[in-house]
Design an enzyme around this catalytic site. Sequence first.
Site, PDB file in Angstrom:
ATOM      1  N   ILE A  32       0.860  -1.197   0.000  1.00 54.22           N
ATOM      2  CA  ILE A  32       0.000   0.000   0.000  1.00 54.22           C
ATOM      3  C   ILE A  32       0.893   1.242   0.000  1.00 54.22           C
ATOM      4  O   ILE A  32       1.729   1.397   0.895  1.00 54.22           O
ATOM      5  CB  ILE A  32      -0.893   0.032   1.280  1.00 54.22           C
ATOM      6  CG1 ILE A  32      -1.840  -1.171   1.335  1.00 54.22           C
ATOM      7  CG2 ILE A  32      -1.672   1.354   1.404  1.00 54.22           C
ATOM      8  CD1 ILE A  32      -2.901  -1.230   0.247  1.00 54.22           C
ATOM      9  N   HIS A  33       0.764   2.084  -1.006  1.00 61.53           N
ATOM     10  CA  HIS A  33       1.546   3.330  -0.969  1.00 61.53           C
ATOM     11  C   HIS A  33       0.894   4.510  -1.695  1.00 61.53           C
ATOM     12  O   HIS A  33       1.418   5.620  -1.647  1.00 61.53           O
ATOM     13  CB  HIS A  33       2.946   3.108  -1.561  1.00 61.53           C
ATOM     14  CG  HIS A  33       2.955   3.024  -3.058  1.00 61.53           C
ATOM     15  ND1 HIS A  33       2.782   1.845  -3.737  1.00 61.53           N
ATOM     16  CD2 HIS A  33       3.096   3.984  -4.018  1.00 61.53           C
ATOM     17  CE1 HIS A  33       2.829   2.067  -5.035  1.00 61.53           C
ATOM     18  NE2 HIS A  33       3.014   3.361  -5.242  1.00 61.53           N
ATOM     19  N   ARG A  34      -0.243   4.309  -2.374  1.00 66.42           N
ATOM     20  CA  ARG A  34      -0.861   5.423  -3.128  1.00 66.42           C
ATOM     21  C   ARG A  34      -1.181   6.584  -2.212  1.00 66.42           C
ATOM     22  O   ARG A  34      -1.674   6.368  -1.087  1.00 66.42           O
ATOM     23  CB  ARG A  34      -2.165   4.973  -3.784  1.00 66.42           C
ATOM     24  CG  ARG A  34      -2.003   4.052  -4.918  1.00 66.42           C
ATOM     25  CD  ARG A  34      -1.540   4.742  -6.183  1.00 66.42           C
ATOM     26  NE  ARG A  34      -0.803   3.757  -6.948  1.00 66.42           N
ATOM     27  CZ  ARG A  34       0.183   4.025  -7.799  1.00 66.42           C
ATOM     28  NH1 ARG A  34       0.555   5.264  -7.995  1.00 66.42           N
ATOM     29  NH2 ARG A  34       0.795   3.068  -8.435  1.00 66.42           N
TER      30      ARG A  34
ATOM     31  N   ASP B 283      -2.171  -1.642  -4.031  1.00 71.55           N
ATOM     32  CA  ASP B 283      -2.541  -0.465  -4.814  1.00 71.55           C
ATOM     33  C   ASP B 283      -1.401  -0.082  -5.759  1.00 71.55           C
ATOM     34  O   ASP B 283      -1.429   0.973  -6.384  1.00 71.55           O
ATOM     35  CB  ASP B 283      -2.927   0.711  -3.900  1.00 71.55           C
ATOM     36  CG  ASP B 283      -1.788   1.169  -2.993  1.00 71.55           C
ATOM     37  OD1 ASP B 283      -0.655   0.675  -3.134  1.00 71.55           O
ATOM     38  OD2 ASP B 283      -2.034   2.045  -2.136  1.00 71.55           O
TER      39      ASP B 283
END
Length: 379
Positions: free
Chosen positions: A217-219, A301
């Site tokens: 997850i990094h968006r 993501d």
Amino acid sequence: MKIVTVVGARPQIIKAAALSRAIKSNFSNRIEEIIVHTGQHYDANMSDVFFGELGIPQPNINLGIGSAGHGKQTAMMLQGIESILLEKNPDFIVLYGDTNSTLAGAMAGAKLHIPIVHIEAGLRSFNKSMPEEINRIMCDHASTLLFVPTLAGIRNLEKEGFNVKAEAPFSIDNPGIFHCGDIMFDNLLHFSQTAEEKTTVISDLAINDKRFILCTIHRDNNTDIPERLNAIFSALNCLTAENGPEVVLPLHPRTSKLLETRLKPLLFQSIMNNKSIHLIPPVSYLEMIALEKNASLILTDSGGVQKEAYFFHKPLVVARPETEWTEIIDNGAGIIADADEEKIVSSVTELLGNKGLSFPEVFGDGHAAEFICNKMLSI
Ligand code: UD1
Ligand code: UDP
């Protein structure tokens, strides 16, 4: 032929490995590559590790820009890249994907009339609130050669008014558009075999039953909007309850820096105490593909990790409202669950229960890099 390749973020370094390898193996007497690292990613495990592991030549120049707001970061990169282009005067500037490093390279190249080669062109999320959507649209429209991984990408360009059948001579006003497959697939085929032999990440994690969901997850909308981050992490807690699969989550620095302040205190504590959730630092590329190969399902993501899930025939849950890689969803191998706790949990359950998923080939034959080199040389 002289090219200046611009990289900056982790996935660009990985993609550049495929082109550099092809140049070294087949075109070293015809293509001189100068690698410029903007320094957008700079932690050892977000940058240096990939140069060593993937055998990429060290960057000839590192601008060392680092983190900053979009405007400042892009402006500093633009200034640095422009100076390099003026000094080196390459035949092409080669850009990957959709980061701020891509945008800065595109602006520098276009203004100096240095033809731009955009690799991973044509992808669209149709969501202009994503910084990446702005970057990729602007880069595509400034490019002379657009290398498009998928047919959906070709259709996107056609809808935007590009002549996808344009013929040489190519220029910024008459760009050449080529469907070439995905350069990340080249890498995967090259490294897949050795990934497990050369890494110990799977045994180090000591996962019960060897059943695990790999998650990244990094968006910015997931990390920066607390409701979304809380929903995703609540879903992870829920999935691991009652003998569910474990979760392995290599944390992007953006996410790890925000976790404690953005998660509700009780959820944060519960995640930290949950022995079935392995929060680990970013892993190397070989470690990552070893994890992908052994995962039961991938929840992400990330753009690149979505495709890698498909390459390894793993079910995919996308923690975004949409995806650029629509073929995965259309083929039934993935579900878009956004940052909706219930949808994430039900999608994981549905996909893990479906033993009949199919993964028809949509990302090319693993020779995108050679194709790109040959095209650049022929023009
Ligand atoms: C960037 C790209 C995104 C891509 C991602 C790949 C843009 C606008 N975004 O997002 O498209 O999917 O890279 O990983 O270009 N940080 C560190 N160490 C690092 C790098 C970053 O601590 O080595 C932290 C900093 O706090 C920084 C934050 O991560 O402010 C975000 O980094 P940035 O490069 O701005 O964006 P990413 O979220 O990494
Ligand atoms: N990756 C990696 N280590 C990690 C997480 C990801 O090597 O801890 C690799 C992954 O295999 C893929 C690429 O990084 O090749 C994807 O990068 P990221 O998710 O940062 O960016 P995106 O593709 O979303 O732009």
